[in-house]
Structure formats: structure tokens, C-alpha cells
Write a protein that holds these residues in place. Structure first.
Motif, PDB file in Angstrom:
ATOM      1  N   SER A   2       0.888 -47.931 -14.485  1.00  0.00           N
ATOM      2  CA  SER A   2       0.909 -47.078 -15.673  1.00  0.00           C
ATOM      3  C   SER A   2      -0.405 -47.204 -16.434  1.00  0.00           C
ATOM      4  O   SER A   2      -1.070 -48.241 -16.398  1.00  0.00           O
ATOM      5  CB  SER A   2       2.076 -47.455 -16.583  1.00  0.00           C
ATOM      6  OG  SER A   2       1.753 -48.572 -17.371  1.00  0.00           O
ATOM      7  N   ASN A  16     -11.027 -39.033 -12.287  1.00  0.00           N
ATOM      8  CA  ASN A  16     -10.217 -38.920 -13.492  1.00  0.00           C
ATOM      9  C   ASN A  16     -10.609 -39.997 -14.487  1.00  0.00           C
ATOM     10  O   ASN A  16     -11.164 -41.031 -14.115  1.00  0.00           O
ATOM     11  CB  ASN A  16      -8.725 -39.042 -13.146  1.00  0.00           C
ATOM     12  CG  ASN A  16      -8.250 -37.878 -12.318  1.00  0.00           C
ATOM     13  OD1 ASN A  16      -8.427 -36.737 -12.703  1.00  0.00           O
ATOM     14  ND2 ASN A  16      -7.661 -38.173 -11.173  1.00  0.00           N
ATOM     15  N   ASP A  40      -2.710 -42.309 -13.691  1.00  0.00           N
ATOM     16  CA  ASP A  40      -1.624 -41.364 -13.914  1.00  0.00           C
ATOM     17  C   ASP A  40      -2.143 -40.282 -14.859  1.00  0.00           C
ATOM     18  O   ASP A  40      -2.318 -40.530 -16.045  1.00  0.00           O
ATOM     19  CB  ASP A  40      -0.425 -42.101 -14.532  1.00  0.00           C
ATOM     20  CG  ASP A  40       0.769 -41.202 -14.722  1.00  0.00           C
ATOM     21  OD1 ASP A  40       0.806 -40.110 -14.127  1.00  0.00           O
ATOM     22  OD2 ASP A  40       1.679 -41.590 -15.486  1.00  0.00           O
ATOM     23  N   VAL A  41      -2.469 -39.101 -14.316  1.00  0.00           N
ATOM     24  CA  VAL A  41      -3.071 -38.046 -15.127  1.00  0.00           C
ATOM     25  C   VAL A  41      -2.136 -36.850 -15.234  1.00  0.00           C
ATOM     26  O   VAL A  41      -1.287 -36.630 -14.378  1.00  0.00           O
ATOM     27  CB  VAL A  41      -4.446 -37.589 -14.571  1.00  0.00           C
ATOM     28  CG1 VAL A  41      -5.458 -38.713 -14.667  1.00  0.00           C
ATOM     29  CG2 VAL A  41      -4.327 -37.102 -13.151  1.00  0.00           C
ATOM     30  N   GLY A  42      -2.340 -36.088 -16.298  1.00  0.00           N
ATOM     31  CA  GLY A  42      -1.540 -34.891 -16.528  1.00  0.00           C
ATOM     32  C   GLY A  42      -2.379 -33.641 -16.331  1.00  0.00           C
ATOM     33  O   GLY A  42      -3.589 -33.717 -16.091  1.00  0.00           O
ATOM     34  N   TYR A  43      -1.755 -32.486 -16.461  1.00  0.00           N
ATOM     35  CA  TYR A  43      -2.447 -31.207 -16.272  1.00  0.00           C
ATOM     36  C   TYR A  43      -3.570 -31.016 -17.294  1.00  0.00           C
ATOM     37  O   TYR A  43      -4.514 -30.274 -17.060  1.00  0.00           O
ATOM     38  CB  TYR A  43      -1.463 -30.037 -16.338  1.00  0.00           C
ATOM     39  CG  TYR A  43      -0.888 -29.819 -17.718  1.00  0.00           C
ATOM     40  CD1 TYR A  43      -1.526 -28.977 -18.625  1.00  0.00           C
ATOM     41  CD2 TYR A  43       0.263 -30.474 -18.124  1.00  0.00           C
ATOM     42  CE1 TYR A  43      -1.011 -28.788 -19.908  1.00  0.00           C
ATOM     43  CE2 TYR A  43       0.775 -30.289 -19.399  1.00  0.00           C
ATOM     44  CZ  TYR A  43       0.140 -29.450 -20.281  1.00  0.00           C
ATOM     45  OH  TYR A  43       0.630 -29.278 -21.547  1.00  0.00           O
ATOM     46  N   TRP A  44      -3.476 -31.678 -18.436  1.00  0.00           N
ATOM     47  CA  TRP A  44      -4.452 -31.517 -19.509  1.00  0.00           C
ATOM     48  C   TRP A  44      -5.700 -32.382 -19.304  1.00  0.00           C
ATOM     49  O   TRP A  44      -6.707 -32.168 -19.947  1.00  0.00           O
ATOM     50  CB  TRP A  44      -3.825 -31.867 -20.861  1.00  0.00           C
ATOM     51  CG  TRP A  44      -3.279 -33.270 -20.865  1.00  0.00           C
ATOM     52  CD1 TRP A  44      -3.967 -34.418 -21.139  1.00  0.00           C
ATOM     53  CD2 TRP A  44      -1.962 -33.679 -20.533  1.00  0.00           C
ATOM     54  NE1 TRP A  44      -3.160 -35.524 -21.006  1.00  0.00           N
ATOM     55  CE2 TRP A  44      -1.903 -35.091 -20.628  1.00  0.00           C
ATOM     56  CE3 TRP A  44      -0.797 -32.998 -20.157  1.00  0.00           C
ATOM     57  CZ2 TRP A  44      -0.749 -35.824 -20.368  1.00  0.00           C
ATOM     58  CZ3 TRP A  44       0.350 -33.739 -19.907  1.00  0.00           C
ATOM     59  CH2 TRP A  44       0.361 -35.127 -20.015  1.00  0.00           C
ATOM     60  N   ASP A  45      -5.618 -33.360 -18.408  1.00  0.00           N
ATOM     61  CA  ASP A  45      -6.747 -34.264 -18.182  1.00  0.00           C
ATOM     62  C   ASP A  45      -7.841 -33.559 -17.392  1.00  0.00           C
ATOM     63  O   ASP A  45      -7.575 -32.931 -16.359  1.00  0.00           O
ATOM     64  CB  ASP A  45      -6.286 -35.518 -17.427  1.00  0.00           C
ATOM     65  CG  ASP A  45      -5.417 -36.418 -18.284  1.00  0.00           C
ATOM     66  OD1 ASP A  45      -5.850 -36.761 -19.400  1.00  0.00           O
ATOM     67  OD2 ASP A  45      -4.303 -36.770 -17.840  1.00  0.00           O
TER      68      ASP A  45
END
Length: 183
Positions: free
Chosen positions: A3, A129, A164-169
Motif C-alpha cells: 500500500s 508512476n 498503487d495508482v489511480g486514474y488521476w495519477d
């Protein structure tokens, strides 16, 4: 995948143990590579950051770039966003939000045009990332300014296998460490 909370904690602990000599030496190696890349890109506008605590310190490089005629911009944090302002003197800063030094003079704001964005971060991964302190300022800025080239800078131990990346990263174009250049 670990995480991001654990990654942040682990990296911060390692970073607090860095000696001044390690910061100076690592920062110099990163600055040397970054200077070559900026020269090759031919970009006049550079969006910088002022180092916080034991982050990569590029102040000497910024001074060189100013003397070479580059336009340097530094961030100012607002509620939900950062805006970058042109700096012509590296001694003209004041303590701002989050105890980060921000430019006093805010006459010339960066507009959406070609520029290199030198991005600090707590950790970066092999897919370019980046995670920062969790506020999302740089991601929101980069989403709005698509003409920029984001380059991450960090010490080698801040590189991890996967975040752990999101669509906004927003991923970096490349990452420069004191040990390796990641494209």
C-alpha cells in the motif's frame, strides 16, 4: 503490491536517516543528469520546486539555469491547486503553505505552454508512476497542462517496483535518481 501508506512510511524513515553529505552528493548527481536533459530538450521554461526537509536539492542547478537565461517558475499552493510563478532571484522566497518556501513575487504566472516540470515525490515506480504527500497538487496541475514534460527526481532508495495508482495519477516522462535514469 504494498500500500502507498506503507511505502510513504518506509521511504520517509529512510529519508530522515540521510546525512547532509548524502543529500549533497546525490543531489549533485541528479542535477548533472537533469542539466544535460534540459539542454537536449531546449526548453526555456522550467517549473521547479524548493526542497522540503531532505528532498533532492537542486538550488545550485536552478542558479545555473537562471544565469543561462532560462525562465524558472516555482509553485504556490492554494486550496485545491498549485500555480507556478516566475522567479528571477533565488533569495526572494517566503514560507507558505505546508512550510514550503514560495516565491514572494507573483507578477508572472506560468501559462499553458511547453515546459519541463521537475517533480519531487516520496516514491516512484518502474512504470514512471509517482506518489507525493497525498494531496494530488502535481497530478491536477499536470492534467491541466498537457504541453509540459514531467520529470521525476528522487534518491535511488525512493524507487519501488510498483505503486498503487489511480486514474488521476499522471506518470512521469522520465525519472532521474542519483543511481539511475528511468525512461
Amino acid at each position: 503490491m504494498t500500500s502507498n501508506i506503507k511505502v510513504r512510511s518506509k521511504i520517509l524513515k529512510k529519508r530522515t536517516r540521510l546525512s547532509n553529505d548524502e543529500i549533497i552528493d546525490g543531489s549533485r548527481r541528479i542535477a548533472n543528469i537533469l542539466e544535460v536533459i534540459i539542454n537536449r530538450l531546449g526548453t526555456k521554461d522550467i517549473l521547479c520546486f524548493y526542497p522540503l526537509e531532505k528532498e533532492v536539492n537542486l538550488i545550485d542547478l536552478y542558479d545555473k539555469l537562471l544565469k543561462k537565461g532560462h525562465n524558472l517558475f516555482f509553485p504556490v499552493s492554494f486550496e485545491e491547486e498549485i500555480k507556478f510563478y516566475k522567479v528571477s532571484d533565488l533569495s526572494e522566497f517566503e514560507v507558505g503553505k505546508f512550510n514550503v518556501l514560495e516565491p514572494k513575487n507573483r507578477d508572472v504566472m506560468f501559462l499553458d505552454k511547453e515546459a519541463v516540470v521537475i517533480c519531487p515525490g516520496l516514491a516512484f515506480d518502474k512504470k514512471n508512476n509517482r506518489i507525493g504527500y497525498g494531496k494530488g497538487y502535481y497530478d491536477r496541475f499536470l492534467q491541466k497542462h498537457k504541453n509540459t514534460t514531467p520529470i521525476g527526481v528522487c534518491f535511488g532508495f525512493q524507487m519501488v517496483d510498483e505503486l498503487d495508482v489511480g486514474y488521476w495519477d499522471v506518470p512521469m516522462e522520465m525519472i532521474i535518481t542519483d543511481t539511475v535514469l528511468k525512461r
